[in-house]
Design an enzyme around this catalytic site. Sequence first.
Site, PDB file in Angstrom:
ATOM      1  N   GLY A  41      48.876   7.371 -47.425  1.00 31.85           N
ATOM      2  CA  GLY A  41      48.449   5.993 -47.608  1.00 31.85           C
ATOM      3  C   GLY A  41      49.149   5.357 -48.782  1.00 31.85           C
ATOM      4  N   SER A  42      48.627   4.209 -49.207  1.00 31.24           N
ATOM      5  CA  SER A  42      49.272   3.461 -50.285  1.00 31.24           C
ATOM      6  C   SER A  42      49.152   4.169 -51.626  1.00 31.24           C
ATOM      7  CB  SER A  42      48.670   2.057 -50.383  1.00 31.24           C
ATOM      8  OG  SER A  42      47.260   2.134 -50.592  1.00 31.24           O
ATOM      9  N   TYR A  43      48.113   4.984 -51.803  1.00 29.46           N
ATOM     10  CA  TYR A  43      47.952   5.632 -53.106  1.00 29.46           C
ATOM     11  C   TYR A  43      47.581   7.104 -53.000  1.00 29.46           C
ATOM     12  CZ  TYR A  43      42.802   5.764 -52.962  1.00 29.46           C
ATOM     13  OH  TYR A  43      41.485   6.045 -52.643  1.00 29.46           O
ATOM     14  N   ASP A  67      33.962   0.187 -44.538  1.00 32.81           N
ATOM     15  CA  ASP A  67      35.275   0.225 -43.895  1.00 32.81           C
ATOM     16  C   ASP A  67      35.234   1.088 -42.642  1.00 32.81           C
ATOM     17  OD1 ASP A  67      37.928  -0.484 -43.569  1.00 32.81           O
ATOM     18  OD2 ASP A  67      38.695   1.106 -44.865  1.00 32.81           O
TER      19      ASP A  67
END
Length: 426
Positions: free
Chosen positions: A95-97, A244
């Site tokens: 993922g992004s991080y 989410d």
Amino acid sequence: MDICNGRRRNIRTPRSLRAFKRLVEAQNAKMKTKREVKQEVVKVLRALVVGNNNEDIDVPMEEDCFSMNFSKNENLEHAIVMAPRYNLLREVGRGSYGVVFEAIAMRTGARVAVKKLQCNAPENVELALAEFWALASLETKHENVVQLEECVLQRNGMAQKMSHGNKRSKQYLRLVETSLKGERILGYPEEPCYLWFIMEFCEGGDLNQYILSRRPDPRTNKSFMRQLTSAVAFLHKNNIVHRDLKPDNILISQKSGFPVLKVADFGLSKVCAGFGAGGNDDDEHPTAGGGGGSNNKNVNKFWLSSTCGSDFFMAPEVWEGHYTAKADIFALGIIIWAMLERITFIDAESKRELLGTYVRQGSEIVPVGEALLGNPKMVLHIPQKTRSTMSEGVKKLLQDMLAVNPQDRPDAFQLEERVDQVTRAA
């Protein structure tokens, strides 16, 4: 072979020399294997034994190796390097991080998931701590919620096991302070900080992959509806709003021989315990203890304000930034509707086909929640497909779950009962 006077003759190698050659060949093969393993991101997480006295004890650690084995010996002052405990096999997601690996627990041979989250910015720290607080606050386990085995904080070559609410740990409190202040306080970029989550491994992929790679199966659909609603009821009972819910964040375990859903990815979740009922704002943060536990409070009385989630699954009130746990019910309605009728869209970034229901406005597709926000009187066409076999009971249930007014939606506990009824009747 050797050549002498134009003729070939056999040369016997002395036994000791042959043994030496075999040893060299074996070492070369071993070195080659190690290089290949390194290229395939196969790493070993080494176990370190540390005193379990709630002190802020840091222990030396290799770049990608950290402690998983903690002793109860309160007199132990120094770290002891032990045999490898987890072996990272391959990367399974990014993922992004953060990045997720499939790994093997050396002691038991069981497969686990190792999730490495980089805490190099306040927003990343907040996401990582939200996941830790939510999973660590659960005092009991649920079959349909992914299990956290342990969490380790790595910073500047040092490792420390994370304990829920450990106010004596300086490293833990620094993370909390970073999240609260919204500014980098952990040091310079050359001092990396990571949180490592050891979790159960789900070999069946996510709900998107599972549903779209198989033929429609009414029995599986009913089972998944019951499992999903059971998981959300469990989370709400424990004061956790997921925020989410989407097929990407629902994993599949097949260890038992049949598919078992696991709600995962709690980076946007909110633990509501510790807040006063009514009028509370999501900008408040739990204490270093993180709250949690089943306090028999009504999670639907806690008001949240951060607009977060994934567009196609966000309730109308989330788009406005003032909502409760009923937003999870709306997201679950979108998931179940899309799953039953196999409604999909193409994600603009990944170009993947994903499960998700939407409203067509001209040539565009608009998330249901956003469309209802713009036109609260809009009637949703459930079922969407003309040849749908959806029962009247399921149709009415989805209409209630996707009601514009959150008060008209069932709560998680009412939903669990109604899903049980409609799946038995269908």
